[in-house]
Design an enzyme around this catalytic site. Structure first.
Site, mmCIF file in Angstrom:
data_model
loop_
_atom_site.group_PDB
_atom_site.id
_atom_site.type_symbol
_atom_site.label_atom_id
_atom_site.label_comp_id
_atom_site.label_asym_id
_atom_site.label_seq_id
_atom_site.Cartn_x
_atom_site.Cartn_y
_atom_site.Cartn_z
ATOM 1 N N GLY A 156 0.942 -1.144 0.185
ATOM 2 C CA GLY A 156 0.013 0.234 -0.220
ATOM 3 C C GLY A 156 1.070 1.223 0.048
ATOM 4 C CD GLU A 203 -4.721 -0.334 3.706
ATOM 5 O OE1 GLU A 203 -3.686 0.228 3.291
ATOM 6 O OE2 GLU A 203 -4.572 -0.648 5.133
ATOM 7 C CG ASP A 204 -1.057 -3.415 1.480
ATOM 8 O OD1 ASP A 204 -2.554 -3.969 2.232
ATOM 9 O OD2 ASP A 204 -0.968 -3.164 2.027
ATOM 10 C CG ASN A 205 -3.993 -9.013 -0.063
ATOM 11 O OD1 ASN A 205 -2.721 -8.803 -1.501
ATOM 12 N ND2 ASN A 205 -4.297 -10.177 -0.258
#
Length: 483
Positions: free
Chosen positions: A235, A290-292
């Site tokens: 992220g 949250e990035d994944n």
């Protein structure tokens, strides 16, 4: 595993081994179909909103934030929003100073007025970003962490590649035939540079972070992007379209995207964020990684699914002791600081990509060296030459990592779009020759290799995650629970 490692190394050797290119113009097919014409980039580039979530003062914060303002991109197509979660944040004076310095550009600061009104889930980064996401006036969003420096041509190269679906110089989608996969996320290799080049106990954590990101992490991160078998997104620096993300959240609410929607409650939660445009990102506040999860959502969208792409660019996080704004700030970064960071993210990944996390020890040189030595010795040499095979394995691995480290460090800040107004950060340039010296590099490399397996074991034996001084637990539905 050796194939994967050298696949990633080869990609770095050929795609990151040189100054970043200077795309001043683009050649396109003219209407008559015979003659190519040259058009200015300004005519085809889309508008971009840069979102930078900020909490507290990170090392060299001003230089890192200013690097996003100094992107070589048409100013009328660029909006920069600094997001802060409360009015008492010590970073606000630095941000206000930058806004005053660049008052001719579209740069603004957004501060949450109420914690309750802006708390959508346990992830503080998404809670902080949500207001900027909603206020973004352009469809393309660049989410860029506050603690990283970016080269001046990073955005320009990334948008060209996003629009043309190009990953490190290769087309992934043919717009004429409709074959292939469009790029939905442009991302960049995250690196960390230790400001202090010493190997003292108070700085060993910074040196270990630097070594991990320049060697082991970079190889696998670049491999997974190139192989395109699954989303692998850090992220630190991600570029995607709001419309694509909102579409993906809509599909989650319908139960159409697997891996995320493994419970009915997830679809119900997503449905609350599709009623108003510009709120799609809020759904991901329920996840620590949250990035994944955003990567999975964009990758698996049945209407607009795609893949990730790179440009040969990196983002650079200064770590360790530093000065900010002329004021001294001392950031100790000890071995346990490094260990705790690795344990935290391994525990997050344990729930999100269990299979990959379970085999991770075999990506490190010592364990896979033991496996390989045992196998080769018994298959071909009647159980002999184990020490020789292990020594040669470690030697080749070490040479590979040392070569890769030098490539990434040498060209990390070499951009053909640099000019007299562009920052050339001292924390990259000042210690390059010292970092190159094998006598300084080798002890840190050995220590990192030795620590890899104990860190993995620690991560597997626990469930609690400490993130920005807040304890969390990952539930079986991948959501985070604030403890």
């Amino acid at each position: 595993m050796m194939f994967i490692i050298y696949y990633g190394f080869t990609e770095i050797y050929f795609k990151f081994n040189g100054p970043k290119y200077k795309p001043l113009e683009v050649q396109v097919q003219s209407n008559d179909g015979d003659v190519d014409k040259i058009i200015d980039l300004d005519d085809i580039l889309e508008g971009v909103t840069i979102l930078r979530p900020i909490k507290g003062i990170d090392p060299e914060l001003e230089i890192c934030l200013e690097s996003s303002i100094l992107q070589k991109y048409p100013s009328e197509k660029l909006q920069i929003i600094f997001c802060v979660e409360n009015s008492q944040d010590p970073a606000i004076p630095i941000i206000e100073k930058l806004i005053k310095r660049y008052n001719h550009l579209d740069v603004e600061l957004l501060i949450d007025e109420s914690y309750e009104d802006n708390h959508f889930g346990p992830n503080p980064k998404i809670n902080n970003l949500a207001k900027g996401y909603k206020m973004a006036k352009f469809d393309i969003i660049w989410v860029l962490d506050s603690n990283v420096f970016v080269n001046p041509g990073t955005l320009l190269r990334s948008i060209i590649n996003l629009q043309k679906s190009i990953d490190n110089g290769r087309e992934t989608f043919n717009f004429d035939t409709g074959k292939g996969n469009k790029i939905k996320i442009m991302h960049h290799v995250p690196l960390a540079v230790s400001i202090n080049n010493s190997n003292t106990l108070g700085n060993l954590g910074a040196r270990l972070d630097e070594m991990f990101l320049f060697t082991s992490h970079a190889k696998f991160y670049v491999f997974f992007n190139k192989a395109s078998i699954a989303p692998c997104v850090n992220g630190k620096s991600n570029i995607y379209r709001k419309s694509d993300l909102d579409s993906s959240v809509m599909e989650i609410s319908k139960g159409q995207i697997p891996l995320i929607n493994n419970r009915e409650s997830i679809a119900k939660a997503a449905s609350t964020f599709v009623k108003t445009p510009g709120e799609g990102i809020r759904f991901f506040s329920r996840y620590i990684g949250e990035d994944n999860m955003i990567g999975i959502a964009l990758w698996n969208d049945p209407n607009n699914g795609g893949r990730t792409g790179m440009t040969g660019d990196v983002v650079i996080q200064p770590i360790g002791g530093s000065t900010n704004n002329g004021l001294p700030f001392h950031y100790t970064n000890k071995i346990m600081d490094y260990v705790n960071r690795r344990v935290r993210w391994l525990r997050v990944r344990k729930y999100m990509v269990l299979a990959a996390t379970l085999v991770e020890p075999t990506t490190e040189s010592l364990l896979i060296g033991v496996f390989g030595t045992y196998g080769l010795s018994n298959l071909f040499f009647q159980g002999q030459y184990k020490k020789t095979i292990m020594f040669l394995h470690e030697l080749i691995w070490c040479i590979t990592d040392y070569t890769q480290f030098k490539i990434l460090l040498k060209f990390a800040n070499q951009d053909k779009l640099h000019d007299n107004q562009t920052i050339s950060p001292y924390f990259i340039n000042d210690h390059i020759e010292e970092k190159y010296k094998l006598i300084n590099w080798l002890p840190i490399w050995i220590l990192r290799e030795i620590l890899a397996l104990p860190i993995w074991i620690m991560a597997m034996c626990g469930t609690e995650i400490d993130w920005r001084n807040r304890p969390f637990k990952i539930r079986t539905d991948l959501c985070a629970e604030e403890l």
